[in-house]
Design an enzyme around this catalytic site. Structure first.
Site, PDB file in Angstrom:
ATOM      1  N   ARG A   1     -53.222  21.647  18.476  1.00 10.58           N
ATOM      2  CA  ARG A   1     -53.453  21.524  17.388  1.00 10.58           C
ATOM      3  C   ARG A   1     -53.075  20.042  16.787  1.00 10.58           C
ATOM      4  NH1 ARG A   1     -52.363  26.325  18.747  1.00 10.58           N
ATOM      5  NH2 ARG A   1     -53.312  28.286  17.610  1.00 10.58           N
TER       6      ARG A   1
ATOM      7  N   HIS B   1     -58.002  21.949  19.849  1.00 10.92           N
ATOM      8  CA  HIS B   1     -58.769  21.571  21.018  1.00 10.92           C
ATOM      9  C   HIS B   1     -59.920  20.910  20.659  1.00 10.92           C
ATOM     10  CE1 HIS B   1     -56.183  24.137  22.914  1.00 10.92           C
ATOM     11  NE2 HIS B   1     -56.770  25.625  22.689  1.00 10.92           N
TER      12      HIS B   1
ATOM     13  N   HIS C   1     -58.054  25.091  30.403  1.00 11.30           N
ATOM     14  CA  HIS C   1     -57.978  26.175  29.667  1.00 11.30           C
ATOM     15  C   HIS C   1     -58.156  27.184  30.358  1.00 11.30           C
ATOM     16  CE1 HIS C   1     -56.931  28.953  26.361  1.00 11.30           C
ATOM     17  NE2 HIS C   1     -56.680  27.771  25.418  1.00 11.30           N
TER      18      HIS C   1
ATOM     19  N   GLU D   1     -51.230  25.618  30.017  1.00  5.00           N
ATOM     20  CA  GLU D   1     -52.020  24.497  29.757  1.00  5.00           C
ATOM     21  C   GLU D   1     -51.071  23.205  29.679  1.00  5.00           C
ATOM     22  OE1 GLU D   1     -53.929  25.409  25.825  1.00  5.00           O
ATOM     23  OE2 GLU D   1     -53.331  27.423  26.128  1.00  5.00           O
TER      24      GLU D   1
END
Length: 353
Positions: A88, A113, A187, A317
């Site tokens: 973010r 993303h 991801h 991630e």
């Protein structure tokens, strides 16, 4: 097309569709013990097929049935390469070199993303390759100046390869012609049971002594908070279900694996599924890793007729810390002309008897 390296390592690719005038391919990488399937659409890893302790081969990542399904059904970023900025950016804006940039808000007031159509929804230019110990696909993508509000023409190369010793290696490399920010990762949603149910029975260890706590919109407050004695503590192996119960909600938090940027590749996590014996070790050069327990996956129709629900997978991630462009005390994600962004991720698979 088929390429063979010795009698074991092989890669094959086939065209499975077109999008935006570009050919989309499905690739299968095989080392004789495990297989990895991927596509140049979004740099997506669509399947990772590994044996359990009895030799049974099963896919261990959430997937859609066919590659074209990802064009329209991949809201959760299944297996995708995400960027320009993974995670973010608060309020969809940041200031760099005295200039303020406004990025696409696609997560409430924030950018998530990379915006509305990030790297995981682009067709990359692919090239298959081989070397002595691995087979892979080299993919390139040019993100033009202003795309989703980000400055600079950003040229990115992604190498995705399977080695003879059961390592899936990813490496991102980017250059820019204007000052910009970059944060790239993969991801994939992992479920080492072969996706037979949720991941509450998995064992997780994360080599991090702190997280970056978040406030509204899951934007970091700017703090770095130690995890010892809290449900966030995975410094020693913990049962994921017990930690979820202790937390009272799902995980979606950045773990601090380094306090500063460096090129050192370090082990950041170990995931085990005791029943199958499958083990995955994760390595990265990034300063953080986002743990996400697929909290919002509800009645999602996946491959092989399976329907995915909350906590049916966990994401690890590896990436920069969220909202770093707006947090001067966080490791920088700035990239300037003449510099090179480089991020390496390794997933190593094995079994425990």
């Amino acid at each position: 097309m088929v390429i063979k390296e010795s009698a074991v390592l092989s890669i094959k690719g086939e065209k499975v569709g077109m999008l935006d005038g570009e050919d989309v391919f499905h690739y299968t990488l095989d080392n004789g013990k495990m297989q990895v399937e991927m596509t140049n659409y979004g740099g997506i890893i669509s399947r990772i097929i590994v044996p359990d302790n009895n030799g049974k081969l099963e896919n261990v990542v959430l997937a859609l049935e066919e590659i074209p399904d990802y064009f329209t059904k991949n809201g959760p970023y299944l297996g995708a390469a995400v960027g320009r900025y993974a995670n973010r950016i608060g309020k969809g804006s940041f200031t760099l070199d005295g200039e303020t940039f406004h990025t696409t808000k696609n997560n409430g007031e924030n950018t998530l993303h990379g915006g509305a159509k990030g790297f995981g929804a682009k067709v990359w230019k692919p090239e298959i390759y081989k070397n002595e110990n691995a087979v892979g696909v080299k993919m390139t993508y040019l993100s033009v100046d202003g795309e989703e509000g980000f400055p600079g023409n950003l040229e990115t190369t992604l190498w995705m390869e399977l080695t003879a010793d059961n390592k899936l290696k990813l490496r991102f490399e980017s250059t820019t012609d204007k000052p910009t920010v970059v944060n790239l990762t993969n991801h994939s949603y992992f479920n080492l049971s072969g996706i037979s149910g949720d991941v509450r029975d998995h064992q997780l260890q994360i080599f991090a002594d702190a997280i970056t706590p978040t406030g509204p919109g899951q934007i970091p407050t700017g703090e770095v908070k130690r995890v010892a004695g809290t449900p966030f503590d995975f410094q020693t192996p913990k049962n994921l279900g017990a930690q979820l119960d202790a937390l009272g909600e799902g995980f979606d938090h950045n773990y601090v694996t380094k306090r500063a940027n460096s090129s050192e590749l370090i082990k950041i996590a170990i995931v085990k599924h005791p029943e199958s014996g499958r083990v995955m070790e994760v390595f990265s050069t990034a300063p953080g890793v986002q743990l996400y327990t697929s909290n919002h996956m509800r009645d999602f129709e996946g491959a092989e007729g399976k329907v995915y629900h909350p906590h049916w997978a966990l994401c690890l991630e590896p990436e920069a810390w969220p909202d770093s462009p707006n947090k001067p005390n966080f490791p920088s994600t700035n990239l300037f002309p003449g510099e090179k962004y480089d991020h390496e991720i390794v997933y190593e698979f094995g079994v425990e008897k």
